[in-house]
Design a protein around this motif. Structure first.
Motif, mmCIF file in Angstrom:
data_model
loop_
_atom_site.group_PDB
_atom_site.id
_atom_site.type_symbol
_atom_site.label_atom_id
_atom_site.label_comp_id
_atom_site.label_asym_id
_atom_site.label_seq_id
_atom_site.Cartn_x
_atom_site.Cartn_y
_atom_site.Cartn_z
ATOM 1 N N ALA A 163 -2.198 10.237 8.908
ATOM 2 C CA ALA A 163 -1.752 10.667 7.582
ATOM 3 C C ALA A 163 -1.239 12.106 7.616
ATOM 4 O O ALA A 163 -0.242 12.448 6.952
ATOM 5 N N THR B 191 3.400 -1.039 4.018
ATOM 6 C CA THR B 191 3.087 0.281 3.473
ATOM 7 C C THR B 191 4.379 0.956 3.066
ATOM 8 O O THR B 191 5.359 0.954 3.823
ATOM 9 N N LYS C 171 0.866 -1.164 0.000
ATOM 10 C CA LYS C 171 0.000 0.000 0.000
ATOM 11 C C LYS C 171 0.913 1.227 0.000
ATOM 12 O O LYS C 171 1.880 1.280 0.754
ATOM 13 N N ASP D 250 0.125 -0.433 8.739
ATOM 14 C CA ASP D 250 -0.392 0.744 8.039
ATOM 15 C C ASP D 250 -0.321 1.961 8.948
ATOM 16 O O ASP D 250 -1.235 2.226 9.737
ATOM 17 N N GLN E 101 -2.840 -0.048 -3.465
ATOM 18 C CA GLN E 101 -1.769 -0.997 -3.744
ATOM 19 C C GLN E 101 -1.322 -0.843 -5.208
ATOM 20 O O GLN E 101 -2.025 -1.247 -6.140
ATOM 21 N N LYS F 133 -1.349 11.498 0.138
ATOM 22 C CA LYS F 133 -2.569 10.681 0.199
ATOM 23 C C LYS F 133 -2.214 9.220 -0.040
ATOM 24 O O LYS F 133 -1.120 8.883 -0.517
ATOM 25 N N ASN F 134 -3.174 8.343 0.285
ATOM 26 C CA ASN F 134 -3.038 6.918 0.008
ATOM 27 C C ASN F 134 -3.357 6.646 -1.457
ATOM 28 O O ASN F 134 -4.376 7.103 -1.986
ATOM 29 N N PHE G 9 1.590 5.256 0.472
ATOM 30 C CA PHE G 9 1.250 6.613 0.908
ATOM 31 C C PHE G 9 2.283 7.527 0.254
ATOM 32 O O PHE G 9 3.473 7.422 0.527
ATOM 33 N N THR H 76 -0.747 4.951 8.264
ATOM 34 C CA THR H 76 -1.734 5.994 7.955
ATOM 35 C C THR H 76 -2.990 5.837 8.790
ATOM 36 O O THR H 76 -3.817 6.753 8.838
#
Length: 1018
Positions: free
Chosen positions: A952, A666, A626, A988, A636, A632-633, A628, A990
């Protein structure tokens, strides 16, 4: 100058005997007080050779250029027979200053203030300093004043020395201690200064009269008299003159008279660089010796060597070319025939190489590659265009030339280059010739196929011109060429041959722009420095590309090469390997009609491609993570990296390259700590925690400059930027914590007038931004002396005028208000002495000031266990030594916890108001208890979340936002085209910020940190 803690001494003497007598007299006069400080007013031996007899504990101060000059001084090692009798120096050695001053530096001996000031331009030398006692109005002038003797300025400037007299008089001293002669007081000061003015004007008027009559610099020299040193250049007169402008070439047809704007406002520096003139031609060379490169002077086919360790660049920086040449010709050292030596480039390591385009016939011919009716671009007539080429790819006339990988259209370009002899900025064209130390041949080797392809993106040339530039064989001083002087250059022939076949020929005088125009344009808004190389651009008929443009690609094919393609061991890409083309001087080369010697002769042997093993390229694709991207995210997506740069984010799966399986992890941009005080060990430690860049907020150049060189070459360190010295009071913060640590004297500014000098000196030390300390001690209940607000405001204004951002250390609300009002760009701390007000929040927001709250050290100061918990985390503890774990577990204590609660409320309010709040730790090795490099940035992000930031948002504060505010546009994002500074973490962060410590892998510029350095790496 004596004080309770020792004395400050101005200069020493030339010989050991004189210096000992001087020190004995000082000892008697002061009762044996220790010599704590010594100031060298300039580099000459009669003021510096005795340095080596001072106690080892004495700190010596001198101007940076004075230090360079003494380092390159050849006379201390063996005096040539310039004086009779020849002086005997005795057991003295070269001892350089410990501290290099810039335009101003203030020292303190007890309650006495001593201001060290540079005149702002070359005068007696390029590195003069005076010592001014403003309270007593006593002036130690060095050799800017000679009382009863004839002044000397042969290593400086007559114009500059004349201006320095007015500058000294403006100080209105009551007492002047000259460099030579008796102490002056009262009317004697005015009399001696007036004598200097009359003498300097006499010299300038005589020179102007000779030049106006067209006389040579040596006109009137008695026959047979040995050669000697002469200054060249044109002095301005007081008569009205037309507005200065660049001389531009004529073009076909009518045209508007366009002037390159701005030169009316440019400062005009002093007179000419000094060069060596002998009764026969004299040329400087650098040649390969058994123990490295060596500089010499060619005379009658023999090379007279200079001392070992002397370099051409060092001589140019010190303004010592003349003295070194005289010594080499006068010394009895054994000479060697030039034909027996392997000549290197005369200056193998130029700081910068600018390549111009000044020959219209060449521009017109190459333009025809775009079509037979293509014309010279209109813009070419407006200013002398140039690009920067690679200073690390300099070759000598006997060196092999590497053909760039992938090129089948290899070309040569004949030029003549000017080598700069002294530094300058915004140089007026009328004065620019004085900055030339000499001329040399330049051959620009060009991969035309690579160049033409890359320039389709309207940038460059880059790799097409990156592999090789040949300089040499000799450096000819300007006075050698005076008989051939024309308006733009010199009336000499430039000829190119390949394997005995003439390729083309032109006149050097065909240059449309002069070297003075080139220097003026290159220095506009920036600096040129000694050793810089300015290529003329290719002469007409001086390259194959021009011939191809006129007659087609078959007119003269490039040298044939056998090309071998080789499959990379770990990729499916075909890589062309470097190959070497041997270029040797023809035994009967074409020569000019003047003293330059062979212009160029090129005789390549057949080029063979040899198979060679290469280290694998840093190319890989991260899959399954994933991502970042710093803002922003992205979900995948695959991230493809090659050559240290992110090639793509998302898109089709890349095959045939190394695959990094990041399932369950991530991928983040490399973290940036916006406030540290660092060293090599801490940069290594920071990288293990995914911190790929640290922003240092106060350092000593003597350690930071070599550290940055080391970091550039070794990607196992985090990258670093720095402010160099911070501006603080001599007895202010942080000096209260650094007593007994043998710190160098920190430069400061004690008046508004010194602000510009302070900024210029930090920039010259490599500062990326300026740091101010506004610290009265009020946040901690004590008082410290601090810099007045008006000086801070002046420094901010001067920094902004030079394009530099300003960071401010302010720990109280009052100091914060002052720094925001003065125009600071960022706050290096958050005030915590009181609760915030809406007024200060609004002021910070409206001024677009960003804030680095450094919550981690504040948590330690109030005694919270936050850092202790961090030290116990196994993801942290395993990367720290026992001492660092204990340090991280410790706290300062001393302030109530309510101060921390106020800080959390303040940054929440700042966030709500749209203020950029970015992450920094104030980590400083073992200096700040409860804080350590790398790990504490993760702790800082946890505190951000505690203050109300989303995970985030916290990550953004340590990646893209920091990069944006500090102008680091090549990092901070996972984005195509940016540096591959990346961190791969399990989980993760975020959604759960604590996951940022679960580091699986770290890359700096695409280089993966060794697995042993990152717990959980697999």
């Amino acid at each position: 100058m004596a004080g309770d803690d020792g004395i400050l001494m101005i200069d020493t003497c030339a010989t050991a005997a004189r210096t000992r007598r001087f020190l004995d007299a000082v000892d008697t006069a002061t009762g044996g007080a220790p010599v704590r400080l010594a100031v060298n007013t300039h580099q000459h031996g009669d003021h510096t050779y005795g340095n080596s007899l001072l106690p080892s504990t004495t700190v010596i101060v001198g101007h940076s250029r004075m230090r360079e000059g003494l380092q390159a001084d050849p006379i201390i090692d063996g005096c040539p027979p310039l004086w009779n009798p020849v002086p005997v120096w005795g057991p003295v050695t070269r001892r350089l200053p410990d501290i290099s001053a810039g335009s101003a530096l203030t020292l303190h001996v007890a309650a006495r203030r001593i201001e060290l000031l540079h005149p702002g331009r070359p005068a007696h030398t390029t590195g003069d300093l005076i010592a001014w006692l403003p309270d007593e109005r006593v002036l130690f002038s060095g050799d800017l004043v000679f009382a009863g003797l004839t002044p000397l300025v042969f290593m400086g400037s007559v114009d500059g020395a004349l201006a320095a007299v007015d500058w000294l008089e403006s100080l209105q001293p009551d007492v002047v201690v000259p460099g030579h002669g008796p102490v002056l007081t009262g009317a004697d000061i005015t009399r001696v200064l007036d004598e200097h003015r009359r003498y300097y004007r006499l010299i300038l008027d005589a020179a102007q009269d000779g030049l106006s009559r067209g006389a040579d610099a040596l006109a009137g020299r008695p026959p047979g008299r040995p050669g000697r040193v002469h200054g060249l250049g044109r002095r301005r007169t007081d008569r009205a003159q037309p507005a200065p402008r660049l001389r531009r070439p004529r073009r076909p047809g009518p045209r508007r008279d366009r002037r390159l704007r701005g030169h009316d406002r440019l400062a005009r520096p002093p007179d000419a660089y000094l060069s060596l003139k002998g009764s026969t031609t004299v040329r400087f060379v650098t040649y390969a010796d058994d123990d490295g490169d060596r500089v010499g002077v060619i005379h009658h086919g023999q090379v007279h060597p200079l001392g070992r360790g002397v370099t051409m660049l060092g001589l140019l920086r010190a303004g010592a070319l003349r003295a070194a040449g005289e010594q080499a010709l006068a010394a009895p050292a054994a000479t060697r025939a030039v034909g027996d030596l392997r000549l290197r480039a005369p200056i193998p390591d130029p700081p910068a190489v600018r390549d111009f385009m000044t020959f219209e016939r060449h521009v017109e011919g190459v333009s025809r590659l775009g079509g037979t009716d293509a014309a010279v671009p209109e813009r070419w007539y407006e200013a002398p265009a140039f690009y920067f080429t690679n200073p690390y790819a300099i070759l000598g006339p006997a060196d092999d030339v590497p053909v760039p990988p992938g090129s089948r259209m290899f070309d040569l370009e004949l030029e003549v280059a000017a080598v700069i002899g002294r530094a300058g900025r915004d140089i007026h064209p009328d004065d620019a010739d004085a900055y030339v130390a000499g001329y040399t041949i330049l051959v620009d080797w060009s991969a035309r196929d690579v160049q033409f392809a890359e320039m389709q993106v309207r940038l460059g040339p880059t790799k097409g011109k990156d592999t090789a530039t040949t300089l040499g064989p000799v450096l000819v001083t300007p006075d050698e060429l005076q008989p051939w002087r024309t308006d733009t250059s010199f009336d000499l022939t430039m000829t190119v041959e390949i394997n005995g076949e003439r390729l083309g020929q032109d006149r050097w005088s065909s240059m449309a722009f002069s070297y003075a125009d080139m220097i003026a344009y290159a220095s506009r808004g920036t600096e040129i420095r000694p050793g810089d190389v300015l290529g003329s651009g290719t002469c007409g008929g001086g390259c194959l590309a021009e011939l191809w443009g006129r007659k087609g690609l078959n007119a003269h094919r490039p040298p044939a090469t056998r090309r071998r393609r080789h499959r990379h061991r770990r990729t499916t890409r075909h890589l062309d390997h470097p190959r070497r083309a041997r270029r040797r001087a023809d035994s009967h080369p074409a020569r000019t009609t003047g003293p330059v010697g062979p212009v160029v002769a090129v005789k390549p042997e057949p080029v063979h491609v040899q198979h060679c093993e290469e280290s694998p390229m840093d190319e890989f694709v991260i899959v399954g993570a994933k991502v970042f991207d710093g803002e922003k995210n992205l979900g995948q997506v695959d991230v493809h990296v090659a050559d240290g740069v992110i090639v793509s984010v998302g898109g089709p799966r890349v095959t045939g390259v190394e695959v990094v399986d990041a399932t369950g992890a991530t991928l983040l941009p490399g973290l940036i700590d916006a406030h540290t005080h660092t060293d090599a060990a801490m940069l290594r430690q920071a990288l293990t925690f995914g911190v790929t860049t640290e922003l240092d907020m106060g350092s000593v150049p003597a350690t930071m400059t070599p550290l940055r060189v080391q970091v550039e070459a070794d990607r196992s360190f985090a990258d670093v930027r720095s402010s160099s010295f911070s501006l603080t009071h001599p007895d202010g913060h942080p000096h209260q914590f650094r007593k007994g640590l043998n710190d160098p004297v920190w430069p400061t500014a004690t008046t508004v007038a010194e602000a510009a000098g302070f900024v210029d000196d930090r920039i010259s030390e490599g500062a990326d931004y300026i740091k101010l300390i506004a610290e009265s001690g009020g946040a901690f209940g004590f008082q410290l002396p601090h810099v007045p607000l008006e000086i801070h405001a002046a420094v901010i204004a001067e920094a902004h005028a030079r394009g530099k951002m300003v960071m401010a250390h302010a720990m109280t609300l009052h100091e914060t208000e002052q720094m925001v009002g003065a125009g600071a760009d960022g706050l290096a701390h958050l005030f915590a002495d009181t609760a915030h007000t809406q007024e200060i929040v609004d002021r910070i927001a409206s001024a677009n000031v960003f804030v680095i709250p450094t919550l981690t050290p504040l948590a330690s100061i109030v005694g919270l266990s936050h850092s202790t918990d961090l030290a116990r985390d196994p993801r942290v503890a395993g990367k720290l030594s026992p001492a660092l774990r204990a340090h991280l577990s410790d706290t300062f204590g001393g302030l109530p916890a309510s101060h921390f609660d106020m800080a959390l409320a303040t940054i929440a309010a700042l966030r709500q108001a749209g203020v950029d709040v970015i992450a920094g730790t104030d980590a400083a090795a073992l200096a700040v208890r409860g804080v350590t490099h790398g790990a504490s940035l993760h702790g800082e992000l946890q505190l951000f979340v505690q203050a109300g930031f989303s995970p985030a948002e916290a990550l953004r504060s340590a990646t893209s936002l920091t990069a944006q505010r500090f102008g680091l546009h090549d990092r901070g994002r996972v984005k195509q085209g940016l540096r591959a500074d990346l961190v791969l973490v399990d989980g993760d962060p975020t959604t759960t910020i604590n996951d940022s410590l679960s580091i699986r892998a770290v890359w700096r510029q695409g280089s993966r940190l060794a697995a042993a350095s990152t717990l959980g790496y697999r």
